[in-house]
Motif scaffolding. Structure first.
Motif, PDB file in Angstrom:
ATOM      1  N   SER A 111      49.695  52.162  50.481  1.00  5.45           N
ATOM      2  CA  SER A 111      49.336  53.544  50.156  1.00  5.45           C
ATOM      3  C   SER A 111      47.836  53.707  50.199  1.00  5.45           C
ATOM      4  O   SER A 111      47.077  52.751  50.055  1.00  5.45           O
ATOM      5  CB  SER A 111      49.840  53.900  48.760  1.00  5.45           C
ATOM      6  N   PRO A 112      47.330  54.953  50.402  1.00  6.17           N
ATOM      7  CA  PRO A 112      45.895  55.172  50.433  1.00  6.17           C
ATOM      8  C   PRO A 112      45.202  54.701  49.194  1.00  6.17           C
ATOM      9  O   PRO A 112      44.060  54.273  49.219  1.00  6.17           O
ATOM     10  CB  PRO A 112      45.787  56.708  50.613  1.00  6.17           C
ATOM     11  N   GLY A 113      45.891  54.749  48.054  1.00  2.00           N
ATOM     12  CA  GLY A 113      45.260  54.329  46.816  1.00  2.00           C
ATOM     13  C   GLY A 113      45.025  52.846  46.739  1.00  2.00           C
ATOM     14  O   GLY A 113      44.266  52.375  45.912  1.00  2.00           O
ATOM     15  N   ASP A 114      45.698  52.060  47.605  1.00  7.05           N
ATOM     16  CA  ASP A 114      45.512  50.618  47.606  1.00  7.05           C
ATOM     17  C   ASP A 114      44.442  50.170  48.577  1.00  7.05           C
ATOM     18  O   ASP A 114      44.168  48.986  48.716  1.00  7.05           O
ATOM     19  CB  ASP A 114      46.830  49.925  47.973  1.00  7.05           C
ATOM     20  N   THR A 115      43.844  51.101  49.332  1.00  5.70           N
ATOM     21  CA  THR A 115      42.895  50.760  50.389  1.00  5.70           C
ATOM     22  C   THR A 115      41.495  51.196  49.992  1.00  5.70           C
ATOM     23  O   THR A 115      41.285  52.337  49.604  1.00  5.70           O
ATOM     24  CB  THR A 115      43.274  51.462  51.709  1.00  5.70           C
ATOM     25  N   MET A 116      40.523  50.296  50.097  1.00  7.20           N
ATOM     26  CA  MET A 116      39.141  50.669  49.856  1.00  7.20           C
ATOM     27  C   MET A 116      38.526  51.058  51.190  1.00  7.20           C
ATOM     28  O   MET A 116      38.335  50.230  52.059  1.00  7.20           O
ATOM     29  CB  MET A 116      38.366  49.493  49.252  1.00  7.20           C
ATOM     30  N   ILE A 117      38.276  52.350  51.400  1.00  2.30           N
ATOM     31  CA  ILE A 117      37.730  52.823  52.668  1.00  2.30           C
ATOM     32  C   ILE A 117      36.254  52.482  52.733  1.00  2.30           C
ATOM     33  O   ILE A 117      35.457  52.963  51.942  1.00  2.30           O
ATOM     34  CB  ILE A 117      37.929  54.341  52.814  1.00  2.30           C
ATOM     35  N   ALA A 118      35.887  51.660  53.723  1.00  4.40           N
ATOM     36  CA  ALA A 118      34.501  51.179  53.812  1.00  4.40           C
ATOM     37  C   ALA A 118      33.650  52.133  54.634  1.00  4.40           C
ATOM     38  O   ALA A 118      33.117  51.784  55.666  1.00  4.40           O
ATOM     39  CB  ALA A 118      34.480  49.791  54.436  1.00  4.40           C
ATOM     40  N   THR A 119      33.575  53.388  54.217  1.00  3.03           N
ATOM     41  CA  THR A 119      32.727  54.354  54.903  1.00  3.03           C
ATOM     42  C   THR A 119      31.338  54.344  54.283  1.00  3.03           C
ATOM     43  O   THR A 119      31.208  54.156  53.066  1.00  3.03           O
ATOM     44  CB  THR A 119      33.327  55.769  54.815  1.00  3.03           C
ATOM     45  N   PRO A 120      30.269  54.572  55.043  1.00  4.62           N
ATOM     46  CA  PRO A 120      28.922  54.582  54.468  1.00  4.62           C
ATOM     47  C   PRO A 120      28.606  55.859  53.707  1.00  4.62           C
ATOM     48  O   PRO A 120      27.563  55.952  53.088  1.00  4.62           O
ATOM     49  CB  PRO A 120      28.019  54.441  55.692  1.00  4.62           C
ATOM     50  N   ASP A 121      29.499  56.862  53.733  1.00  2.17           N
ATOM     51  CA  ASP A 121      29.270  58.089  52.994  1.00  2.17           C
ATOM     52  C   ASP A 121      29.794  57.959  51.563  1.00  2.17           C
ATOM     53  O   ASP A 121      30.768  57.266  51.304  1.00  2.17           O
ATOM     54  CB  ASP A 121      29.971  59.270  53.664  1.00  2.17           C
ATOM     55  N   CYS A 122      29.150  58.670  50.661  1.00  2.69           N
ATOM     56  CA  CYS A 122      29.578  58.686  49.267  1.00  2.69           C
ATOM     57  C   CYS A 122      30.433  59.923  49.019  1.00  2.69           C
ATOM     58  O   CYS A 122      30.022  61.044  49.330  1.00  2.69           O
ATOM     59  CB  CYS A 122      28.358  58.707  48.346  1.00  2.69           C
ATOM     60  N   PHE A 123      31.651  59.724  48.470  1.00  2.37           N
ATOM     61  CA  PHE A 123      32.553  60.813  48.131  1.00  2.37           C
ATOM     62  C   PHE A 123      32.570  60.989  46.614  1.00  2.37           C
ATOM     63  O   PHE A 123      32.699  60.018  45.869  1.00  2.37           O
ATOM     64  CB  PHE A 123      33.974  60.519  48.618  1.00  2.37           C
ATOM     65  N   LEU A 124      32.466  62.238  46.172  1.00  2.82           N
ATOM     66  CA  LEU A 124      32.536  62.549  44.755  1.00  2.82           C
ATOM     67  C   LEU A 124      33.565  63.648  44.539  1.00  2.82           C
ATOM     68  O   LEU A 124      33.702  64.558  45.374  1.00  2.82           O
ATOM     69  CB  LEU A 124      31.184  63.039  44.226  1.00  2.82           C
ATOM     70  N   LEU A 125      34.274  63.581  43.430  1.00  2.00           N
ATOM     71  CA  LEU A 125      35.135  64.670  42.988  1.00  2.00           C
ATOM     72  C   LEU A 125      34.525  65.272  41.733  1.00  2.00           C
ATOM     73  O   LEU A 125      34.133  64.552  40.818  1.00  2.00           O
ATOM     74  CB  LEU A 125      36.547  64.175  42.694  1.00  2.00           C
ATOM     75  N   VAL A 126      34.439  66.611  41.709  1.00  2.00           N
ATOM     76  CA  VAL A 126      33.804  67.326  40.590  1.00  2.00           C
ATOM     77  C   VAL A 126      34.811  68.313  40.025  1.00  2.00           C
ATOM     78  O   VAL A 126      35.481  69.045  40.774  1.00  2.00           O
ATOM     79  CB  VAL A 126      32.537  68.060  41.078  1.00  2.00           C
ATOM     80  N   VAL A 152      34.407  63.349  38.296  1.00  2.00           N
ATOM     81  CA  VAL A 152      35.601  62.664  37.808  1.00  2.00           C
ATOM     82  C   VAL A 152      35.969  61.480  38.696  1.00  2.00           C
ATOM     83  O   VAL A 152      36.828  60.679  38.331  1.00  2.00           O
ATOM     84  CB  VAL A 152      36.793  63.637  37.719  1.00  2.00           C
ATOM     85  N   TYR A 153      35.326  61.371  39.851  1.00  2.00           N
ATOM     86  CA  TYR A 153      35.569  60.223  40.729  1.00  2.00           C
ATOM     87  C   TYR A 153      34.354  60.037  41.621  1.00  2.00           C
ATOM     88  O   TYR A 153      33.734  60.997  42.087  1.00  2.00           O
ATOM     89  CB  TYR A 153      36.814  60.425  41.603  1.00  2.00           C
ATOM     90  N   ALA A 154      34.000  58.757  41.887  1.00  2.00           N
ATOM     91  CA  ALA A 154      32.933  58.409  42.826  1.00  2.00           C
ATOM     92  C   ALA A 154      33.413  57.235  43.655  1.00  2.00           C
ATOM     93  O   ALA A 154      33.981  56.273  43.117  1.00  2.00           O
ATOM     94  CB  ALA A 154      31.644  58.052  42.084  1.00  2.00           C
ATOM     95  N   SER A 155      33.198  57.292  44.969  1.00  2.00           N
ATOM     96  CA  SER A 155      33.645  56.203  45.845  1.00  2.00           C
ATOM     97  C   SER A 155      32.711  55.004  45.714  1.00  2.00           C
ATOM     98  O   SER A 155      31.598  55.097  45.176  1.00  2.00           O
ATOM     99  CB  SER A 155      33.690  56.671  47.298  1.00  2.00           C
ATOM    100  N   ALA A 156      33.148  53.876  46.265  1.00  2.00           N
ATOM    101  CA  ALA A 156      32.364  52.645  46.145  1.00  2.00           C
ATOM    102  C   ALA A 156      31.006  52.755  46.817  1.00  2.00           C
ATOM    103  O   ALA A 156      30.055  52.082  46.428  1.00  2.00           O
ATOM    104  CB  ALA A 156      33.158  51.482  46.751  1.00  2.00           C
ATOM    105  N   ALA A 157      30.903  53.629  47.846  1.00  2.00           N
ATOM    106  CA  ALA A 157      29.623  53.771  48.558  1.00  2.00           C
ATOM    107  C   ALA A 157      28.545  54.409  47.699  1.00  2.00           C
ATOM    108  O   ALA A 157      27.382  54.451  48.105  1.00  2.00           O
ATOM    109  CB  ALA A 157      29.821  54.593  49.835  1.00  2.00           C
ATOM    110  N   ALA A 158      28.904  54.888  46.514  1.00  2.00           N
ATOM    111  CA  ALA A 158      27.901  55.498  45.636  1.00  2.00           C
ATOM    112  C   ALA A 158      26.767  54.531  45.329  1.00  2.00           C
ATOM    113  O   ALA A 158      25.610  54.927  45.190  1.00  2.00           O
ATOM    114  CB  ALA A 158      28.556  55.971  44.340  1.00  2.00           C
ATOM    115  N   GLU A 159      27.090  53.239  45.233  1.00  2.00           N
ATOM    116  CA  GLU A 159      26.048  52.276  44.863  1.00  2.00           C
ATOM    117  C   GLU A 159      25.021  52.117  45.967  1.00  2.00           C
ATOM    118  O   GLU A 159      23.815  52.050  45.709  1.00  2.00           O
ATOM    119  CB  GLU A 159      26.679  50.928  44.508  1.00  2.00           C
ATOM    120  N   SER A 160      25.477  52.061  47.245  1.00  2.00           N
ATOM    121  CA  SER A 160      24.521  51.885  48.339  1.00  2.00           C
ATOM    122  C   SER A 160      23.790  53.177  48.673  1.00  2.00           C
ATOM    123  O   SER A 160      22.628  53.161  49.071  1.00  2.00           O
ATOM    124  CB  SER A 160      25.237  51.350  49.589  1.00  2.00           C
TER     125      SER A 160
END
Length: 422
Positions: free
Chosen positions: A2-17, A24-32
């Motif tokens: 499922s999509p929830g089990d996959t870490m999408i390695a995109t260089p863009d940062c996704f946020l939910l507000v 309420v959510y930040a993707s892993a790319a937020a750190e870079s």
């Protein structure tokens, strides 16, 4: 998977507000991209991260999107954790319920915004964000302005968003059985992970018949050890068309459409380079000035003068060879750059110009015959870099002799311009 089990390695940062402007959510790319770990960002106000949102022109983009307004992507500032403020490209999109009510928004902060982003942490060190289900990932992917797909080794889509189907003019079900790498001109599916994102621009024939220019980014994904690739597709046709038009306007005379002074110099430099490589051949320049043009402007007005210049430009293009460059140097001065043309060929071009100008130009006030003085210079014997000056001097020698004359630049062996009849 499922999509929830996959870490999408995109260089863009996704946020939910959420509607309260809290993240309420930040993707892993937020750190870079931003210098914050996802867990650090959750529950913070979006205004802490993007300080200029509050005072943006026309009101806060966040507030406008939450009110249901469409806000185009734009370049703004972002604040990294260390306090530094840098530029970033930001896209906002409202999230709606089934009843079309706005229930939040997505924020995409582009990592490739004109500066080199910090390197992303290795997959095994990427911080995981707990509690994010497949619906959230789907909302992020569908909110993106780009076409997005994840493919396996066959090249077919494991998942894709509606925007990709729209860009490619194909049904989503068709993408599930089509090798997207081949369709997008990316070549065969890689046999192993690629080092970093691979960018490519490709001409794509849309099923509707148009040719579109697509910019595709292919990124290797690390998901449960299985080979996966993230494809991001943007239609840059209009942007390229605008870029080409701006370039054309910068290098061409707006009245006649001829190459301007800058482009004439560039064409002459290119001709000189080809002559040096070949160590043979000739480069010639004709410098042309209209006789009595100031009187036309003074007595009949600049609108009539502009009409005369446009018609002269048309006749010059008709008189030269297809390989020659006709340019407007400024005012009523024109230049012609000729390659692989000896003295005889250049004088023939000048004669055709004089002949073409003999035909009256039809204006509302009646027919008008315009004549020109033409100076000619050739390399060799002159240095290519000096051709324009030599041709200009020869033109003045022709003008001093009378109207509608041609003059050949002098040489060391025969100093002084040779004035010839038109």
């Amino acid at each position: 998977m499922s999509p929830g089990d996959t870490m999408i390695a995109t260089p863009d940062c996704f946020l939910l507000v959420d509607p309260a402007r809290d993240i309420v959510y930040a993707s892993a790319a937020a750190e870079s991209v931003l210098g914050w770990t996802p867990s650090d960002l959750v529950s913070r106000s979006i205004f802490e991260l993007l300080p200029d949102f509050v005072d943006g022109p026309g009101g806060s983009p966040v507030t406008r999107v939450l009110a249901g307004e469409d806000v185009p992507s734009y370049v703004t500032r972002r604040r990294r954790r260390d306090g530094s403020v840098v530029n970033a490209a930001v896209s906002l999109r409202a999230m709606r319920s089934t009843r079309r009510e706005v229930v939040g928004l997505t924020v995409i902060v582009r990592a490739d915004s004109g500066e080199a982003p910090a390197p992303a942490p290795p997959p095994e060190k990427t911080p995981q964000v707990r509690g994010i289900d497949g619906a959230v990932y789907k909302a992020i992917v569908e909110a993106a302005g780009e076409g997005i797909a994840v493919t396996g080794t066959s090249g077919t889509a494991v998942m894709s968003n509606a925007r990709l189907a729209e860009l490619l003019g194909r049904a989503p079900a068709e993408l599930d059985r089509t090798d997207l790498h081949a369709l997008l001109g990316l070549g065969p599916v890689p046999s192993d992970f690629e080092p970093g994102p691979q960018h490519q621009q490709t001409s794509y024939r849309h099923p509707a018949g148009s040719i579109r220019l697509l910019h595709t980014t292919r990124t290797s994904l690390h998901a449960s050890g299985e080979p996966r690739w993230l494809l991001r597709v943007a239609d840059v046709t209009d942007a390229r068309r605008t870029e080409d038009e701006l370039r054309r306007l910068a290098l061409h005379d707006p009245l006649t459409g001829l190459p301007n002074r800058q482009l004439v110099h560039d064409r002459l430099r290119m001709a000189a380079a080809r002559q040096r490589r070949a160590a043979s051949g000739w480069v010639g320049v004709l410098f042309l000035d209209l006789d009595g043009f100031k009187t036309i402007n003074d007595t009949q007005g600049h609108a009539v003068g502009d009409s005369v210049l446009v018609e002269v430009a048309r006749r010059l293009r008709r008189a030269v060879r297809s390989t020659d460059t006709v340019g407007r140097f400024g005012g009523d001065e024109f230049t012609i750059v000729c390659e692989q043309a000896d003295e005889v060929a250049l004088l023939r071009v000048a004669a055709r110009i004089h002949e073409g100008l003999e035909e009256p130009i039809h204006l509302s006030s009646g027919g008008l015959v315009v004549r020109a003085s033409i100076g000619v210079a050739l390399s060799p014997p002159h240095d290519v870099a000096d051709l324009l000056r030599q041709a200009d001097a020869a033109m003045y020698a022709a003008k001093q002799t009378g109207s509608g004359m041609t003059s050949m630049a002098g040489t060391n062996d025969a100093p002084g311009a040779r004035v010839l009849r038109g």
